[in-house]
Design a protein around this motif. Structure first.
Motif, PDB file in Angstrom:
ATOM      1  N   LEU A 114      48.000  45.550  32.773  1.00 46.52           N
ATOM      2  CA  LEU A 114      47.531  46.896  32.462  1.00 46.52           C
ATOM      3  C   LEU A 114      46.008  46.936  32.350  1.00 46.52           C
ATOM      4  N   ALA A 115      45.430  45.873  31.802  1.00 48.74           N
ATOM      5  CA  ALA A 115      43.964  45.804  31.735  1.00 48.74           C
ATOM      6  C   ALA A 115      43.372  45.786  33.146  1.00 48.74           C
ATOM      7  N   GLU A 116      44.023  45.064  34.055  1.00 50.78           N
ATOM      8  CA  GLU A 116      43.544  45.034  35.435  1.00 50.78           C
ATOM      9  C   GLU A 116      43.721  46.398  36.099  1.00 50.78           C
ATOM     10  N   ALA A 117      44.807  47.088  35.787  1.00 50.43           N
ATOM     11  CA  ALA A 117      45.040  48.413  36.365  1.00 50.43           C
ATOM     12  C   ALA A 117      43.940  49.388  35.954  1.00 50.43           C
ATOM     13  N   ARG A 118      43.530  49.312  34.698  1.00 49.36           N
ATOM     14  CA  ARG A 118      42.472  50.214  34.232  1.00 49.36           C
ATOM     15  C   ARG A 118      41.146  49.913  34.918  1.00 49.36           C
ATOM     16  N   GLN A 119      40.898  48.650  35.252  1.00 47.61           N
ATOM     17  CA  GLN A 119      39.677  48.284  35.983  1.00 47.61           C
ATOM     18  C   GLN A 119      39.744  48.761  37.435  1.00 47.61           C
ATOM     19  N   GLY A 120      40.920  48.662  38.044  1.00 42.57           N
ATOM     20  CA  GLY A 120      41.109  49.201  39.389  1.00 42.57           C
ATOM     21  C   GLY A 120      40.416  48.453  40.498  1.00 42.57           C
ATOM     22  N   VAL A 121      40.292  47.144  40.372  1.00 40.63           N
ATOM     23  CA  VAL A 121      39.631  46.327  41.404  1.00 40.63           C
ATOM     24  C   VAL A 121      40.693  45.519  42.141  1.00 40.63           C
ATOM     25  N   TYR A 122      40.640  45.541  43.500  1.00 47.88           N
ATOM     26  CA  TYR A 122      41.698  44.941  44.293  1.00 47.88           C
ATOM     27  C   TYR A 122      41.128  44.139  45.466  1.00 47.88           C
ATOM     28  N   ASP A 123      41.932  43.139  45.880  1.00 50.22           N
ATOM     29  CA  ASP A 123      41.497  42.308  47.001  1.00 50.22           C
ATOM     30  C   ASP A 123      42.043  42.872  48.316  1.00 50.22           C
ATOM     31  N   ALA A 124      41.724  42.174  49.417  1.00 51.33           N
ATOM     32  CA  ALA A 124      42.073  42.667  50.744  1.00 51.33           C
ATOM     33  C   ALA A 124      43.578  42.783  50.931  1.00 51.33           C
ATOM     34  N   ARG A 125      44.338  41.850  50.371  1.00 52.48           N
ATOM     35  CA  ARG A 125      45.788  41.901  50.532  1.00 52.48           C
ATOM     36  C   ARG A 125      46.369  43.155  49.898  1.00 52.48           C
ATOM     37  N   ALA A 126      45.855  43.545  48.737  1.00 49.02           N
ATOM     38  CA  ALA A 126      46.399  44.701  48.029  1.00 49.02           C
ATOM     39  C   ALA A 126      46.196  45.999  48.801  1.00 49.02           C
ATOM     40  N   VAL A 127      45.101  46.108  49.534  1.00 50.08           N
ATOM     41  CA  VAL A 127      44.777  47.374  50.211  1.00 50.08           C
ATOM     42  C   VAL A 127      45.086  47.338  51.704  1.00 50.08           C
ATOM     43  N   GLN A 128      45.704  46.266  52.196  1.00 49.15           N
ATOM     44  CA  GLN A 128      45.860  46.088  53.643  1.00 49.15           C
ATOM     45  C   GLN A 128      46.720  47.166  54.304  1.00 49.15           C
ATOM     46  N   ASN A 129      47.618  47.802  53.561  1.00 46.73           N
ATOM     47  CA  ASN A 129      48.487  48.832  54.145  1.00 46.73           C
ATOM     48  C   ASN A 129      47.917  50.240  54.037  1.00 46.73           C
ATOM     49  N   LEU A 130      46.772  50.383  53.395  1.00 48.01           N
ATOM     50  CA  LEU A 130      46.182  51.714  53.260  1.00 48.01           C
ATOM     51  C   LEU A 130      45.522  52.135  54.574  1.00 48.01           C
ATOM     52  N   PRO A 131      45.741  53.375  55.021  1.00 46.48           N
ATOM     53  CA  PRO A 131      45.002  53.861  56.193  1.00 46.48           C
ATOM     54  C   PRO A 131      43.497  53.810  55.929  1.00 46.48           C
ATOM     55  N   ALA A 132      42.732  53.499  56.952  1.00 43.18           N
ATOM     56  CA  ALA A 132      41.282  53.363  56.787  1.00 43.18           C
ATOM     57  C   ALA A 132      40.643  54.602  56.155  1.00 43.18           C
ATOM     58  N   PRO A 133      41.017  55.826  56.548  1.00 44.62           N
ATOM     59  CA  PRO A 133      40.399  56.999  55.907  1.00 44.62           C
ATOM     60  C   PRO A 133      40.684  57.083  54.406  1.00 44.62           C
ATOM     61  N   VAL A 134      41.881  56.673  53.988  1.00 48.96           N
ATOM     62  CA  VAL A 134      42.213  56.683  52.564  1.00 48.96           C
ATOM     63  C   VAL A 134      41.360  55.668  51.819  1.00 48.96           C
ATOM     64  N   LEU A 135      41.194  54.489  52.398  1.00 51.83           N
ATOM     65  CA  LEU A 135      40.364  53.455  51.783  1.00 51.83           C
ATOM     66  C   LEU A 135      38.918  53.930  51.663  1.00 51.83           C
ATOM     67  N   GLU A 136      38.426  54.591  52.682  1.00 49.60           N
ATOM     68  CA  GLU A 136      37.029  55.060  52.674  1.00 49.60           C
ATOM     69  C   GLU A 136      36.821  56.184  51.671  1.00 49.60           C
ATOM     70  N   ARG A 137      37.802  57.069  51.541  1.00 48.60           N
ATOM     71  CA  ARG A 137      37.638  58.228  50.645  1.00 48.60           C
ATOM     72  C   ARG A 137      37.781  57.872  49.176  1.00 48.60           C
ATOM     73  N   HIS A 138      38.630  56.909  48.868  1.00 52.06           N
ATOM     74  CA  HIS A 138      39.009  56.698  47.473  1.00 52.06           C
ATOM     75  C   HIS A 138      38.604  55.343  46.893  1.00 52.06           C
ATOM     76  N   PHE A 139      37.939  54.496  47.678  1.00 51.62           N
ATOM     77  CA  PHE A 139      37.534  53.178  47.194  1.00 51.62           C
ATOM     78  C   PHE A 139      36.079  52.918  47.537  1.00 51.62           C
ATOM     79  N   GLU A 140      35.515  51.987  46.796  1.00 48.25           N
ATOM     80  CA  GLU A 140      34.163  51.504  47.097  1.00 48.25           C
ATOM     81  C   GLU A 140      34.167  49.988  47.011  1.00 48.25           C
ATOM     82  N   ALA A 141      33.349  49.357  47.832  1.00 47.25           N
ATOM     83  CA  ALA A 141      33.260  47.900  47.801  1.00 47.25           C
ATOM     84  C   ALA A 141      32.587  47.488  46.494  1.00 47.25           C
ATOM     85  N   SER A 142      33.243  46.613  45.738  1.00 40.68           N
ATOM     86  CA  SER A 142      32.690  46.197  44.450  1.00 40.68           C
ATOM     87  C   SER A 142      32.079  44.803  44.523  1.00 40.68           C
ATOM     88  N   SER A 143      32.542  43.984  45.455  1.00 35.72           N
ATOM     89  CA  SER A 143      32.016  42.637  45.694  1.00 35.72           C
ATOM     90  C   SER A 143      32.627  42.181  47.015  1.00 35.72           C
TER      91      SER A 143
END
Length: 287
Positions: free
Chosen positions: A159-188
């Motif tokens: 739950l602490a990780e969920a509140r931070q909302g930081v994810y690796d490439a595997r977690a976001v691999q199924n997201l359409p590119a436009p969704v990733l661009e609109r709702h995420f930012e590169a953190s590292s």
């Protein structure tokens, strides 16, 4: 998901002490560990025994029962024993069902009312955030109808990780590119953080589905519940109790979504089976 080294031998706990522990953990969480999970169980128990300085499994269990007044060590044990592995848009067909059929149906059923969605367990947040992302991208009425999304889990660490909302490439691999661009930012490098708007729109809480007394606070609260791939860890009596608890947590006419390998027909007759275009869901009758 953690991977334990196969080179490290499992501790040799007495069979009767392991049986006592399994019964204790089952009564508190509804989760059972079969023989196939014995290595995992023994290794995680050994880690907690060493961390608390207990001389044996029996002493550790006694401490859990009689000395862990605030439940802090039991929560650490739960965090160690639960396996959390998921990713965004897992089993996306259920989110399509939510956007195309469930939400429009509920909006007509409860005109002008807030609609509440519960993701249980939500793991590190991908489950609950996927609901929010899919609705924001695919359900136009989200602009005019208030929707409340809550993610809950028995594991406070995830739950602490969920509140931070930081994810690796595997977690976001199924997201359409436009969704990733609109709702995420590169953190590292290799990491993405979901937008502040999404993080602030969702609430996260600790919940133990097997704790009937605590679950009363959720009675009649939700319009949709996603409870995917949790009940596979329960035995038949625990599943039946969980089904009743989930039923009670829904408002009349609300919907329950289970994992693809789970079927309410083997757990409870309380729900009405609804075969939607994209998924099978279970509805609490209106009457």
């Amino acid at each position: 998901m953690s991977h334990l080294s196969a080179e490290r031998p499992a501790p040799g706990f007495p069979a009767e002490d392991v049986a006592r522990f399994q019964e204790f953990f089952y009564r508190r969480t509804g989760i059972q560990f079969g023989q196939a999970k014995r290595y995992f169980l023994d290794r995680r128990l050994q880690e907690r025994i060493e961390a608390t300085g207990s001389p044996s499994l029996r002493a550790y269990l006694l401490a859990l029962r009689f000395e862990d007044a605030n439940g802090a060590e039991f929560q650490q044990l739960i965090n160690a024993m639960t396996v959390n592995e998921t990713y965004f848009y897992r089993e996306e067909y259920q989110f399509r069902c939510l956007s195309r059929e469930l939400m429009p149906t509920l909006a007509k059923l409860r005109p002008g009312e807030r609609l509440r969605i519960w993701s249980l367990p939500c793991s590190t947040g991908e489950e609950a955030y996927s609901i929010a992302l899919h609705l924001s991208e695919n359900w136009p009425d989200l602009e005019t109808i208030e929707v409340e999304i809550t993610g809950s889990d028995i594991d406070t660490r995830v739950l602490a990780e969920a509140r931070q909302g930081v994810y690796d490439a595997r977690a976001v691999q199924n997201l359409p590119a436009p969704v990733l661009e609109r709702h995420f930012e590169a953190s590292s490098p290799g990491k993405w953080r979901i937008s502040r708007a999404m993080r602030e729109a969702l609430a996260f809480s600790t919940v133990n589905l097997a704790d009937a007394a605590a679950m009363r606070a959720h009675r009649g609260r939700y319009d949709v519940i996603f409870c995917r791939n949790l009940l596979i860890y329960f035995d038949d009596p625990s599943r039946r109790q969980a089904a009743e608890t989930l039923y009670d947590s829904l408002r009349p006419g609300g919907f329950l979504c289970l994992g693809h390998s789970e079927s309410m027909s083997r757990m409870s007759a309380l729900f009405t089976v609804r075969k939607c275009a994209d998924a099978i869901v279970y509805q609490r009758p209106l009457a």
